[in-house]
Structures are given as C-alpha cells and as structure tokens.
Design a protein around this motif. Structure first.
Motif, PDB file in Angstrom:
ATOM      1  N   LYS A   1      32.271  36.342  40.161  1.00  0.00           N
ATOM      2  CA  LYS A   1      33.680  36.040  39.848  1.00  0.00           C
ATOM      3  C   LYS A   1      34.639  36.801  40.756  1.00  0.00           C
ATOM      4  O   LYS A   1      35.813  36.467  40.842  1.00  0.00           O
ATOM      5  N   ARG A   2      34.135  37.843  41.422  1.00  0.00           N
ATOM      6  CA  ARG A   2      34.988  38.661  42.281  1.00  0.00           C
ATOM      7  C   ARG A   2      35.005  38.155  43.725  1.00  0.00           C
ATOM      8  O   ARG A   2      35.685  38.736  44.580  1.00  0.00           O
TER       9      ARG A   2
ATOM     10  N   CYS B   1      30.064  41.023  46.103  1.00  0.00           N
ATOM     11  CA  CYS B   1      30.458  39.606  46.159  1.00  0.00           C
ATOM     12  C   CYS B   1      30.655  39.257  47.625  1.00  0.00           C
ATOM     13  O   CYS B   1      30.783  40.150  48.470  1.00  0.00           O
TER      14      CYS B   1
END
Ligand SMILES: O=c1ccn([C@H]2C[C@H](O)[C@@H](CO)O2)c(=O)[nH]1
Ligand SMILES: [Zn+2]
Length: 137
Positions: free
Chosen positions: A15-16, A41
């Motif tokens: 998600k990052r 990420c």
C-alpha cells in the motif's frame, strides 16, 4: 512470526508503493534476527532507471538501520500477479549479497498464490564476492 504473517506484512507494505508510471504495486517484508519486520515498497521515478523495487527497498532500509548482511531470517514479497510474484534479476543478485543462501523467500499474489523458495534457488550460479577474490581481486 510465521510465513502467513510475513506475507500479510508484505501485503500491507504494498500500500506504500509509489508507482505513478506502472501502477503496479509491490510490497516486501524482511524479517530480522530480533523478530522485527522491515517494510519495502517499489518507488518509481520519471527517469524510470532510478526505480527501486520493493525487495531492495526492504533490504537497504534494514542494512541502513544497522542489521548485518546474512543475519536476516526470511523475506516475503507480494504483488497483484497471476501466480506468485517473481523478483527481478537485480533483486535476486542483491538477495544473494545480503541474505544467507538458504534463507526462505515467500512469494505471493493477491489472488492467494504462494510459493516458498530460497535465495540460492532464485539465482543459480550467482556471481559473488568469492568470485572476486578467487582471482586475487
Ligand atoms: O519483484 C518485483 C517486480 C517488480 N517490481 C516493481 C518495479 C517497478 O516499479 C514495477 C514494474 O516492474 O514493479 C518490484 O518492486 N518487485
Ligand atoms: Zn527487483
């Protein structure tokens, strides 16, 4: 920390991701010897080349935080792929440099695919520090 928990952390790390160019998010979760998890990420760049993959982000963060090469316990990688995500060649080379050959590597997908492999299985015949020094270098 079991493999499913580490995979869940990799999903959270996804998600990052900073991916304005590919819109393809990847997350990694690297388990250290103290049982702490380091998130990575993918971080892209308008010049494309400077893009850093999730796996390398996690390893570089942990090294910069003082953890020693070879001390890590496992890494999980997650992406929205058909079948388990496949780390790129650059990340395989960095895994060989910074992680033990038999360290478990968990590769997942949002669809629920999962494989367990190892650092050495991901890059047979890797060029390593031993090759450098076998020639007096
Ligand atoms: O295992 C992988 C495969 C690809 N990517 C990233 C690099 C780039 O940002 C995007 C598309 O290749 O996915 C990773 O982070 N890890
Ligand atoms: Zn990579």
């Amino acid at each position: 920390m079991n493999q499913q928990e580490l995979i869940e952390h990799a999903k959270e790390a996804m998600k990052r991701a900073y991916t304005p160019y590919s819109n393809f998010q990847v997350g990694a979760a690297l388990l250290d010897a103290d049982g702490h998890v380091h998130y990575g990420c993918n971080i892209e760049n308008a010049a494309y080349g400077p893009t850093n993959c999730a796996e390398r982000t996690a390893m570089f963060r942990a090294i910069a935080d003082g953890h020693k090469a070879g001390s890590f316990k496992a890494i999980a990688v997650m992406g929205d792929t058909e079948g388990p995500i496949s780390p790129c060649g650059v990340c395989r080379q960095v895994l060989v440099e910074l992680c033990a050959p038999d360290m478990p590597v968990y590769l997942g997908s949002l669809k629920g695919d999962f494989v367990k492999t190892t650092v050495s299985a991901l890059l047979p015949g890797a060029f390593t520090t031993k090759d450098l020094h076998s020639n007096g270098g």
